[in-house]
Design an enzyme around this catalytic site. Structure first.
Site, PDB file in Angstrom:
ATOM      1  CG  HIS A  82      -0.218   0.387   2.640  1.00 34.73           C
ATOM      2  ND1 HIS A  82      -0.083  -1.309   3.411  1.00 34.73           N
ATOM      3  CD2 HIS A  82       0.343   1.410   2.793  1.00 34.73           C
ATOM      4  CE1 HIS A  82       0.454  -0.763   3.705  1.00 34.73           C
ATOM      5  NE2 HIS A  82       0.738   0.353   4.536  1.00 34.73           N
ATOM      6  CG  HIS A 135       3.898   4.697   5.069  1.00 35.34           C
ATOM      7  ND1 HIS A 135       2.752   4.709   6.630  1.00 35.34           N
ATOM      8  CD2 HIS A 135       3.244   2.903   5.114  1.00 35.34           C
ATOM      9  CE1 HIS A 135       1.609   4.169   6.667  1.00 35.34           C
ATOM     10  NE2 HIS A 135       1.907   2.985   6.045  1.00 35.34           N
ATOM     11  CD  GLU A 173       3.565  -1.225   7.840  1.00 30.33           C
ATOM     12  OE1 GLU A 173       2.835   0.009   6.382  1.00 30.33           O
ATOM     13  OE2 GLU A 173       3.030  -1.003   8.175  1.00 30.33           O
TER      14      GLU A 173
END
Ligand code: CO
Length: 132
Positions: A7, A79, A128
């Site tokens: 994502h 992020h 991440e």
């Protein structure tokens, strides 16, 4: 080592307005809001054919995204999340390569282990990693 883009996360000041923008204006598949108290955020996932967009709004007084929104009041990309097959092996490799992590491996928004990497070591982008 890194695999699929899981994502892209966007910090937003108004989650309802952002969800409506993705649902109505962009015509996307927008899920319900979920409070993640242990992460200090409320999230809405937008499911696209090849990845997801994670809309993030602060939850509580000590939200880790509040500082970002103070600097970017209208919101912005916060992020990117890449999948890795083994998060402990990924961490060990990154540490050996001299990269800095932010905190420890913990359980993320999808119930899977995640680890954040220092943006200063990755061209100014918070990354991440999520175990796939
Ligand atoms: Co994320």
């Amino acid at each position: 080592m890194i695999g699929r883009l899981n994502h892209v996360a966007i910090a937003v000041p108004d989650l309802g307005a952002a969800a409506a923008l993705y649902r109505q204006t962009l015509g996307a598949d927008v899920g319900p809001a979920q409070d993640l108290a242990e992460h200090g955020v409320t999230v809405v996932f937008v499911t696209l054919p090849n990845t997801k967009v994670e809309l993030l709004a602060p939850l509580g007084a000590a939200s880790p995204i509040q500082g970002f929104l103070d600097k970017n009041p209208s919101g912005g990309i916060h992020h990117m999340c890449f999948e890795v097959p083994d998060i402990h092996a990924a961490r060990d490799r990154l540490v050996a390569e001299g990269a800095r992590t932010l905190g420890q491996i913990k359980i993320g928004a999808h119930g899977k282990p995640v680890l954040f990497l220092h943006p200063k070591d990755f061209t100014g982008t918070l990354i991440e990693l999520e175990q796939s």
